[in-house]
Scaffold this motif. Structure first.
Motif, PDB file in Angstrom:
ATOM      1  N   MET A 152       0.837  -1.203   0.000  1.00 30.66           N
ATOM      2  CA  MET A 152       0.000   0.000   0.000  1.00 30.66           C
ATOM      3  C   MET A 152       0.872   1.254   0.000  1.00 30.66           C
ATOM      4  O   MET A 152       0.381   2.359   0.279  1.00 30.66           O
TER       5      MET A 152
ATOM      6  N   HIS B 240       9.010   1.263   3.523  1.00 29.68           N
ATOM      7  CA  HIS B 240      10.071   1.318   4.529  1.00 29.68           C
ATOM      8  C   HIS B 240      10.976   0.101   4.357  1.00 29.68           C
ATOM      9  O   HIS B 240      10.778  -0.706   3.429  1.00 29.68           O
TER      10      HIS B 240
ATOM     11  N   HIS C 157       9.429  -3.295   3.586  1.00 26.08           N
ATOM     12  CA  HIS C 157       9.021  -3.491   2.188  1.00 26.08           C
ATOM     13  C   HIS C 157      10.243  -3.740   1.302  1.00 26.08           C
ATOM     14  O   HIS C 157      10.208  -4.586   0.401  1.00 26.08           O
TER      15      HIS C 157
ATOM     16  N   LEU D  35      11.362  -7.169   1.293  1.00 25.42           N
ATOM     17  CA  LEU D  35      10.524  -8.024   0.440  1.00 25.42           C
ATOM     18  C   LEU D  35      10.981  -7.929  -1.015  1.00 25.42           C
ATOM     19  O   LEU D  35      11.013  -8.924  -1.744  1.00 25.42           O
TER      20      LEU D  35
ATOM     21  N   PHE E  36       5.256 -11.852   0.543  1.00 28.19           N
ATOM     22  CA  PHE E  36       4.469 -11.170   1.579  1.00 28.19           C
ATOM     23  C   PHE E  36       5.232 -11.218   2.900  1.00 28.19           C
ATOM     24  O   PHE E  36       6.007 -12.144   3.150  1.00 28.19           O
ATOM     25  N   GLY E  37       4.973 -10.236   3.760  1.00 27.58           N
ATOM     26  CA  GLY E  37       5.624 -10.182   5.065  1.00 27.58           C
ATOM     27  C   GLY E  37       4.891 -11.016   6.103  1.00 27.58           C
ATOM     28  O   GLY E  37       3.654 -11.040   6.126  1.00 27.58           O
TER      29      GLY E  37
ATOM     30  N   ASP F 264       2.150  -9.412   8.721  1.00 26.10           N
ATOM     31  CA  ASP F 264       0.702  -9.606   8.618  1.00 26.10           C
ATOM     32  C   ASP F 264       0.445 -11.104   8.469  1.00 26.10           C
ATOM     33  O   ASP F 264       0.095 -11.587   7.393  1.00 26.10           O
TER      34      ASP F 264
ATOM     35  N   VAL G 102      10.679  -7.381   9.689  1.00 25.34           N
ATOM     36  CA  VAL G 102      11.830  -6.488   9.894  1.00 25.34           C
ATOM     37  C   VAL G 102      11.474  -5.542  11.045  1.00 25.34           C
ATOM     38  O   VAL G 102      10.383  -4.956  11.059  1.00 25.34           O
TER      39      VAL G 102
ATOM     40  N   LEU H 257       8.560  -2.671  11.913  1.00 24.26           N
ATOM     41  CA  LEU H 257       8.395  -1.516  11.028  1.00 24.26           C
ATOM     42  C   LEU H 257       6.972  -1.519  10.481  1.00 24.26           C
ATOM     43  O   LEU H 257       6.453  -2.564  10.092  1.00 24.26           O
TER      44      LEU H 257
HETATM   45  P1  AMP Z   1       1.648  -2.804   3.688  1.00 26.42           P
HETATM   46  O1  AMP Z   1       2.481  -2.253   4.821  1.00 26.42           O
HETATM   47  O2  AMP Z   1       0.241  -3.088   4.088  1.00 26.42           O
HETATM   48  O3  AMP Z   1       1.797  -1.993   2.455  1.00 26.42           O
HETATM   49  O4  AMP Z   1       2.260  -4.218   3.405  1.00 26.42           O
HETATM   50  C1  AMP Z   1       2.838  -4.642   2.207  1.00 26.42           C
HETATM   51  C2  AMP Z   1       3.643  -5.881   2.491  1.00 26.42           C
HETATM   52  O5  AMP Z   1       4.749  -5.539   3.321  1.00 26.42           O
HETATM   53  C3  AMP Z   1       2.853  -6.970   3.245  1.00 26.42           C
HETATM   54  O6  AMP Z   1       3.217  -8.242   2.720  1.00 26.42           O
HETATM   55  C4  AMP Z   1       3.343  -6.791   4.659  1.00 26.42           C
HETATM   56  O7  AMP Z   1       3.245  -7.964   5.431  1.00 26.42           O
HETATM   57  C5  AMP Z   1       4.795  -6.417   4.415  1.00 26.42           C
HETATM   58  N1  AMP Z   1       5.383  -5.745   5.586  1.00 26.42           N
HETATM   59  C6  AMP Z   1       4.902  -4.658   6.237  1.00 26.42           C
HETATM   60  N2  AMP Z   1       5.693  -4.362   7.293  1.00 26.42           N
HETATM   61  C7  AMP Z   1       6.693  -5.276   7.296  1.00 26.42           C
HETATM   62  C8  AMP Z   1       7.816  -5.519   8.148  1.00 26.42           C
HETATM   63  N3  AMP Z   1       8.083  -4.757   9.209  1.00 26.42           N
HETATM   64  N4  AMP Z   1       8.629  -6.564   7.855  1.00 26.42           N
HETATM   65  C9  AMP Z   1       8.365  -7.366   6.787  1.00 26.42           C
HETATM   66  N5  AMP Z   1       7.320  -7.185   5.950  1.00 26.42           N
HETATM   67  C10 AMP Z   1       6.492  -6.167   6.202  1.00 26.42           C
END
Ligand code: AMP
Length: 283
Positions: free
Chosen positions: A30, A34, A37, A40, A148-149, A152, A178, A186
């Motif tokens: 979205m 940071h 992301h 990933l 995907f992280g 979530d 992370v 994060l």
């Molecule tokens: P979003 O923050 O909703 O845009 O998440 C996009 C992707 O980034 C999702 O797969 C999240 O699980 C992943 N994500 C968000 N924060 C982290 C983090 N701290 N470490 C690893 N992946 C993350």
């Protein structure tokens, strides 16, 4: 790095790669990117020679009264970060591209069971919005890998089920969370925390590690969950849940060994809602 916002542009880039036999790894986000992301994206680069990142703040996964309006939108900054990583393509669609019949006229994808607990119980409709947008994005990008992280966790399990149930020809790859040096995961929402809230926010991770410690000491999940809620309340959180569950199904634990369990928390600090989790297998 190219940026496209419509399907014609997206398809023409994908077609050229496919003609060369290049596989595609995909990271949906979205935006407001940071280091989590970016990790990933680097994982995606290990999976395939071409990497697509999408930035789309999906309206259908936000409930009424949630933070859709104030969710940070920083496309230019995201673009620069992705270009520096040598990401191949940024797909930044508009709402019209994602929802040609509007958000109320759209088809909806429902993944049962796993979506009915924890985040699903606290945020009605949230996971239908997630499943719907992920199914649409997969259909548009047709990736070989999707990264995907684990941040979530419930969403990651939903996506695994969606991909398997629809027999999609893609591999879902999960990446560990992370964290900041003090353990805080994060998140784009961390910037909403004031100084005092930010200092206390690390208690979310501290509570997860405390849940691990007490579980390893032999305490029962229900007692640990109650004590974890009280622990967070002492630091000024309003917890939605502290839970120990079976990691892949998110069902209550019965006879599963600790290695198959996970601790999950969701709590509000002021008006900011944070979630985190810690699989026992990771520690
Ligand atoms: P979003 O923050 O909703 O845009 O998440 C996009 C992707 O980034 C999702 O797969 C999240 O699980 C992943 N994500 C968000 N924060 C982290 C983090 N701290 N470490 C690893 N992946 C993350």
């Amino acid at each position: 790095m190219q940026t496209v916002s419509d399907l014609t542009g997206l398809r023409s880039v994908l077609r050229a790669w496919r003609r060369n036999g290049e596989r595609v790894a995909y990271v949906p986000t979205m935006g407001n990117l940071h280091a989590g992301h970016f990790a990933l994206v680097r994982r995606a680069q290990e999976c395939a020679p071409r990497v697509v990142v999408s930035v789309f703040v999906n309206p259908t996964q936000f409930g009424p009264g949630e933070d859709f309006g104030r969710y940070p939108r920083t496309l230019e900054q995201d673009q620069a970060g992705l270009a520096a990583l040598q990401c191949d393509l940024l797909f930044a669609p508009t709402v019209d591209v994602m929802y040609p019949y509007g958000t109320s006229g759209t088809l909806s994808v429902h993944v049962p069971e796993i979506t009915e607990v924890l985040e699903g119980a606290c945020r009605p409709g949230h996971f239908d919005g997630v499943a719907t947008v992920v199914a649409k994005l997969f259909s548009m990008v047709q990736p070989d890998f999707a990264v995907f992280g684990e941040k979530d966790w419930q969403q990651l399990q939903l996506v695994r089920r969606l991909a398997r149930d629809l027999a999609l020809a893609l591999e879902v790859v999960g990446l560990p969370t992370v964290r900041e040096p003090d353990g805080l995961a994060l998140s784009s929402r961390n910037q909403f925390l004031d100084e005092s809230q930010r200092a206390r926010a690390s208690q979310l991770y501290a509570t997860l590690t405390w849940m691990h410690m007490t579980a390893r000491a032999g305490h029962k999940p229900a007692a640990i969950e109650r004590a974890a809620v009280a622990r967070l309340q002492r630091y000024g959180f309003a917890p939605d849940y502290c839970a120990i569950r079976v990691a892949d199904s998110l069902r209550p634990v019965t006879t599963e060994p600790l290695s198959r369990q996970i601790a999950l928390v969701a709590a509000r600090l002021g008006s900011t809602r944070l979630i985190d989790n810690l699989p026992f297998a990771s520690a």
